[in-house]
Scaffold this motif. Structure first.
Motif, PDB file in Angstrom:
ATOM      1  N   LEU A 171       2.667  13.524 -12.434  1.00 50.14           N
ATOM      2  CA  LEU A 171       1.438  13.062 -12.746  1.00 50.14           C
ATOM      3  C   LEU A 171       1.470  11.270 -12.780  1.00 50.14           C
ATOM      4  CD1 LEU A 171       0.030  15.685 -15.309  1.00 50.14           C
ATOM      5  CD2 LEU A 171      -0.517  15.372 -12.842  1.00 50.14           C
ATOM      6  N   ILE A 172       2.241  10.835 -13.449  1.00 52.82           N
ATOM      7  CA  ILE A 172       2.353   9.245 -13.538  1.00 52.82           C
ATOM      8  C   ILE A 172       2.568   8.694 -12.182  1.00 52.82           C
ATOM      9  CG2 ILE A 172       3.690   7.491 -14.288  1.00 52.82           C
ATOM     10  CD1 ILE A 172       5.064   9.135 -16.604  1.00 52.82           C
ATOM     11  N   ASP A 173       3.274   9.080 -11.393  1.00 61.20           N
ATOM     12  CA  ASP A 173       3.551   8.607 -10.161  1.00 61.20           C
ATOM     13  C   ASP A 173       2.337   8.672  -9.210  1.00 61.20           C
ATOM     14  OD1 ASP A 173       6.007   7.787 -10.748  1.00 61.20           O
ATOM     15  OD2 ASP A 173       6.926   9.485  -9.614  1.00 61.20           O
ATOM     16  N   ALA A 174       1.550   9.951  -9.238  1.00 61.87           N
ATOM     17  CA  ALA A 174       0.211  10.206  -8.687  1.00 61.87           C
ATOM     18  C   ALA A 174      -0.832   9.352  -8.986  1.00 61.87           C
ATOM     19  CB  ALA A 174      -0.110  11.651  -8.700  1.00 61.87           C
ATOM     20  N   LEU A 177       2.191  23.401 -10.678  1.00 67.18           N
ATOM     21  CA  LEU A 177       1.407  23.303 -11.786  1.00 67.18           C
ATOM     22  C   LEU A 177       0.983  21.649 -12.021  1.00 67.18           C
ATOM     23  CD1 LEU A 177      -0.091  24.407 -14.106  1.00 67.18           C
ATOM     24  CD2 LEU A 177       2.085  24.010 -15.663  1.00 67.18           C
ATOM     25  N   PHE A 178       2.001  20.821 -11.967  1.00 63.11           N
ATOM     26  CA  PHE A 178       1.762  19.463 -12.209  1.00 63.11           C
ATOM     27  C   PHE A 178       1.732  18.565 -11.020  1.00 63.11           C
ATOM     28  CE2 PHE A 178       3.670  21.096 -16.221  1.00 63.11           C
ATOM     29  CZ  PHE A 178       2.432  20.791 -16.972  1.00 63.11           C
ATOM     30  N   GLY A 179       1.575  18.943  -9.810  1.00 65.43           N
ATOM     31  CA  GLY A 179       1.619  18.482  -8.748  1.00 65.43           C
ATOM     32  C   GLY A 179       0.289  17.880  -8.021  1.00 65.43           C
ATOM     33  N   GLU A 180       0.185  17.813  -6.723  1.00 68.62           N
ATOM     34  CA  GLU A 180      -0.930  17.387  -6.022  1.00 68.62           C
ATOM     35  C   GLU A 180      -2.164  17.809  -6.502  1.00 68.62           C
ATOM     36  OE1 GLU A 180      -2.737  14.684  -3.562  1.00 68.62           O
ATOM     37  OE2 GLU A 180      -0.997  14.783  -4.062  1.00 68.62           O
ATOM     38  N   GLY A 181      -2.387  19.121  -6.704  1.00 75.18           N
ATOM     39  CA  GLY A 181      -3.675  19.800  -7.150  1.00 75.18           C
ATOM     40  C   GLY A 181      -4.163  19.214  -8.673  1.00 75.18           C
ATOM     41  N   MET A 182      -3.172  19.403  -9.548  1.00 71.92           N
ATOM     42  CA  MET A 182      -3.699  18.749 -10.777  1.00 71.92           C
ATOM     43  C   MET A 182      -3.881  17.267 -10.831  1.00 71.92           C
ATOM     44  SD  MET A 182      -1.646  19.070 -14.437  1.00 71.92           S
ATOM     45  CE  MET A 182      -2.421  18.315 -15.867  1.00 71.92           C
ATOM     46  N   LEU A 225      -7.407  15.503 -11.886  1.00 78.46           N
ATOM     47  CA  LEU A 225      -7.624  14.376 -13.042  1.00 78.46           C
ATOM     48  C   LEU A 225      -8.219  13.073 -12.268  1.00 78.46           C
ATOM     49  CD1 LEU A 225      -3.919  14.752 -14.562  1.00 78.46           C
ATOM     50  CD2 LEU A 225      -6.601  15.175 -15.607  1.00 78.46           C
ATOM     51  N   ILE A 226      -7.411  12.810 -11.318  1.00 76.43           N
ATOM     52  CA  ILE A 226      -8.079  11.320 -10.586  1.00 76.43           C
ATOM     53  C   ILE A 226      -9.388  11.641 -10.262  1.00 76.43           C
ATOM     54  CG2 ILE A 226      -7.782   9.788  -8.506  1.00 76.43           C
ATOM     55  CD1 ILE A 226      -4.492  10.465  -8.837  1.00 76.43           C
TER      56      ILE A 226
END
Length: 196
Positions: free
Chosen positions: A14-17, A67-72, A76-77
Motif C-alpha cells: 500500500l505504501i508503494d502504491a 488482498l493488499f494489492g492494486e484493488g485495495m 483507498l486512493i
C-alpha cells in the motif's frame, strides 16, 4: 513444529502504491520515508483498516497482492481527497507498523519468548516506517534490529534471494523444506520443480 510464520498484513504494497500516485510512476517507493513523515495519520481511516478481518485470523495464514494489492490501493486512493494524499501515505505507513506489532501481540508474545525482532526487505530503508514499528513494539519491550545488523553477512535487501537459494538447495537435495506448522500443509513436502 515449534515454528510460527505468517503474513501480518500489507507490508510495503500500500505504501508503494500511494507513493506512485503521489509522486508519479517513476518514484516506486518512499526513499528514506521522507514523504510519509510529512503527512498526518488519518485516525478514522486507520481504525477502519485495522478492523480488517484478515488481521484477526489466527495463523497459519498468508496474503499478498490479492488482498493488499492494486484493488485495495485503487479503492483507498480514489476514495481519498486528492489534496491530502500525503496524509493517506502517512496513514498506510502507520497501518503497516501497527498491523505488524498487533500480530506480535495477538499471536506470538504469549506463545514465545522474543529476544529481538529482525526486520528485512525494502521497508528497512523507510525511516518513518521503522520509527513507527519501533514505537509500536516498544510497549512490548522487544528490541528491533535490521537484517544488516546481524552477523549474517547479508543486507536487508537480500532476504528473498537468500531464502529462495536455501529452498532451491533443499529441493536439489531431495529434502522437504516446508514447515507444516507455518503453512498449514498436511505434512512435509519437497518444494519447487526442477526443469531441465
Amino acid at each position: 513444529e515449534d515454528v510460527i510464520a505468517f503474513d501480518t498484513g500489507p507490508g510495503n504494497l500500500l505504501i508503494d502504491a500511494v507513493v506512485r500516485e503521489l509522486l508519479g510512476d517513476d518514484q516506486a517507493f518512499d526513499r528514506d520515508g521522507s514523504y510519509s513523515q510529512l503527512g498526518e495519520v488519518d485516525e478514522e481511516l486507520l481504525g477502519s483498516l485495522l478492523a480488517m478481518e484478515y488481521l484477526r485470523l489466527p495463523p497459519p495464514k498468508t496474503t499478498g497482492r490479492e488482498l493488499f494489492g492494486e484493488g485495495m490501493s485503487r479503492r483507498l486512493i480514489e476514495g481519498y481527497d486528492r489534496e491530502r494524499l500525503i496524509d493517506l501515505l502517512a496513514t498506510v505507513v502507520r497501518f503497516t507498523a501497527v498491523s505488524i506489532a498487533n500480530a506480535y501481540r495477538d499471536f506470538v508474545v504469549d506463545r514465545y519468548e522474543i529476544a529481538e525482532v529482525i526486520v528485512s526487505g525494502g521497508g528497512v530503508h523507510n525511516r518513518t516506517l521503522m520509527s513507527a514499528l519501533e514505537r509500536e513494539l516498544d510497549g512490548l519491550s522487544i528490541p528491533l534490529r535490521t537484517f544488516a545488523d546481524t552477523k549474517s553477512g547479508f543486507t536487508a535487501d537480500a532476504k528473498e534471494a537468500v531464502a529462495f537459494a536455501m529452498l532451491a538447495n533443499e529441493t536439489v537435495q531431495g529434502k522437504p523444506s516446508n514447515l507444516p506448522a507455518a503453512t498449514g500443509a498436511r505434512g512435509p513436502v519437497i518444494l519447487g520443480k526442477i526443469v531441465l
